[in-house]
Write a protein that holds these residues in place. Structure first.
Motif, PDB file in Angstrom:
ATOM      1  N   GLU A   1      27.953 -12.773 -12.798  1.00  0.00           N
ATOM      2  CA  GLU A   1      29.062 -12.989 -13.701  1.00  0.00           C
ATOM      3  C   GLU A   1      29.673 -14.363 -13.506  1.00  0.00           C
ATOM      4  N   ALA A   2      29.655 -14.879 -12.297  1.00  0.00           N
ATOM      5  CA  ALA A   2      30.220 -16.191 -12.022  1.00  0.00           C
ATOM      6  C   ALA A   2      29.192 -17.261 -12.361  1.00  0.00           C
ATOM      7  N   PHE A   3      29.680 -18.358 -12.900  1.00  0.00           N
ATOM      8  CA  PHE A   3      28.827 -19.473 -13.274  1.00  0.00           C
ATOM      9  C   PHE A   3      29.416 -20.725 -12.657  1.00  0.00           C
ATOM     10  N   THR A   4      28.580 -21.577 -12.095  1.00  0.00           N
ATOM     11  CA  THR A   4      29.048 -22.843 -11.547  1.00  0.00           C
ATOM     12  C   THR A   4      28.522 -23.968 -12.419  1.00  0.00           C
ATOM     13  N   GLY A   5      29.439 -24.755 -12.952  1.00  0.00           N
ATOM     14  CA  GLY A   5      29.090 -25.870 -13.826  1.00  0.00           C
ATOM     15  C   GLY A   5      28.624 -27.080 -13.035  1.00  0.00           C
ATOM     16  N   ARG A   6      28.099 -28.044 -13.752  1.00  0.00           N
ATOM     17  CA  ARG A   6      27.539 -29.222 -13.095  1.00  0.00           C
ATOM     18  C   ARG A   6      28.579 -30.078 -12.389  1.00  0.00           C
ATOM     19  N   ASN A   7      29.858 -29.923 -12.731  1.00  0.00           N
ATOM     20  CA  ASN A   7      30.893 -30.685 -12.042  1.00  0.00           C
ATOM     21  C   ASN A   7      31.581 -29.859 -10.955  1.00  0.00           C
ATOM     22  N   GLY A   8      30.976 -28.717 -10.615  1.00  0.00           N
ATOM     23  CA  GLY A   8      31.499 -27.891  -9.541  1.00  0.00           C
ATOM     24  C   GLY A   8      32.536 -26.869  -9.965  1.00  0.00           C
ATOM     25  N   THR A   9      32.833 -26.792 -11.254  1.00  0.00           N
ATOM     26  CA  THR A   9      33.781 -25.787 -11.718  1.00  0.00           C
ATOM     27  C   THR A   9      33.140 -24.411 -11.662  1.00  0.00           C
ATOM     28  N   ARG A  10      33.985 -23.419 -11.505  1.00  0.00           N
ATOM     29  CA  ARG A  10      33.527 -22.042 -11.543  1.00  0.00           C
ATOM     30  C   ARG A  10      34.043 -21.435 -12.835  1.00  0.00           C
ATOM     31  N   VAL A  11      33.185 -20.715 -13.527  1.00  0.00           N
ATOM     32  CA  VAL A  11      33.567 -20.106 -14.793  1.00  0.00           C
ATOM     33  C   VAL A  11      33.280 -18.612 -14.715  1.00  0.00           C
ATOM     34  N   ASN A  12      34.293 -17.824 -15.028  1.00  0.00           N
ATOM     35  CA  ASN A  12      34.170 -16.371 -14.996  1.00  0.00           C
ATOM     36  C   ASN A  12      34.546 -15.790 -16.350  1.00  0.00           C
ATOM     37  N   PRO A  13      33.795 -14.814 -16.831  1.00  0.00           N
ATOM     38  CA  PRO A  13      34.213 -14.137 -18.061  1.00  0.00           C
ATOM     39  C   PRO A  13      35.456 -13.300 -17.798  1.00  0.00           C
ATOM     40  N   ILE A  14      36.357 -13.273 -18.760  1.00  0.00           N
ATOM     41  CA  ILE A  14      37.544 -12.414 -18.673  1.00  0.00           C
ATOM     42  C   ILE A  14      37.266 -11.117 -19.422  1.00  0.00           C
TER      43      ILE A  14
ATOM     44  N   SER B   1      32.348 -26.375 -21.619  1.00  0.00           N
ATOM     45  CA  SER B   1      31.170 -26.785 -22.374  1.00  0.00           C
ATOM     46  C   SER B   1      29.884 -26.298 -21.710  1.00  0.00           C
ATOM     47  N   ASP B   2      29.786 -26.494 -20.403  1.00  0.00           N
ATOM     48  CA  ASP B   2      28.603 -26.028 -19.666  1.00  0.00           C
ATOM     49  C   ASP B   2      28.393 -24.532 -19.859  1.00  0.00           C
ATOM     50  N   TYR B   3      29.461 -23.759 -19.702  1.00  0.00           N
ATOM     51  CA  TYR B   3      29.379 -22.304 -19.815  1.00  0.00           C
ATOM     52  C   TYR B   3      28.991 -21.903 -21.248  1.00  0.00           C
ATOM     53  N   ALA B   4      29.627 -22.525 -22.230  1.00  0.00           N
ATOM     54  CA  ALA B   4      29.337 -22.189 -23.622  1.00  0.00           C
ATOM     55  C   ALA B   4      27.872 -22.441 -23.950  1.00  0.00           C
ATOM     56  N   ARG B   5      27.363 -23.547 -23.497  1.00  0.00           N
ATOM     57  CA  ARG B   5      25.986 -23.932 -23.818  1.00  0.00           C
ATOM     58  C   ARG B   5      24.956 -23.168 -22.997  1.00  0.00           C
TER      59      ARG B   5
END
Length: 134
Positions: A20-33, A56-60
């Motif tokens: 469920e967790a995603f790490t973007g190329r700039n080190g951000t963590r993205v989680n679905p709510i 953007s990373d997560y969307a794509r």
């Protein structure tokens, strides 16, 4: 043996799914709510660019959005609802779920006002990595 397997299975099911967790190329963590929104969590001191880049990373890469799809800001900086960290920004790809848009280009992108939006491609321009000078 079957008790051990049952206990292990129960433990695995109780842990959050790391997929469920995603790490973007700039080190951000993205989680679905939920099904239509997600939040971007940056490292300490994250800049506005980091939030849009992570979205953007997560969307794509996770949602499979096209470059022209719009990303809408649901909520500016505030507490994370998925991790408990102090700062996260919430986004959606659903125009109907987005709040009314903020006023003016500068406010929309620089201040993280709810309702701000840009294309996936536009948000990806915030992913530029600064050069390191020796």
């Amino acid at each position: 043996m079957s008790r051990t397997l049952a206990a292990f299975t129960a433990l695995c099911l109780a842990l959050p799914f790391s997929a469920e967790a995603f790490t973007g190329r700039n080190g951000t963590r993205v989680n679905p709510i939920n099904d239509s929104s997600f939040e971007v969590i940056t490292r300490i001191g994250g800049a506005v660019d980091d939030y849009w880049c992570g979205a953007s990373d997560y969307a794509r890469r996770v949602l499979g959005a096209s470059w022209t799809a719009q990303i809408y800001l649901l909520r500016g900086r505030g507490p994370s609802v998925t991790t408990g960290r102090r700062t996260a920004v919430q986004f959606t790809m659903d125009a109907d779920a987005a709040p009314p848009e903020g006023q003016g280009q500068f406010q929309k992108y620089s201040l993280l006002n709810p309702g701000s939006h840009m294309s996936v491609q536009g948000a990806a321009t915030f992913c530029q990595i600064s050069p390191v000078w020796d």
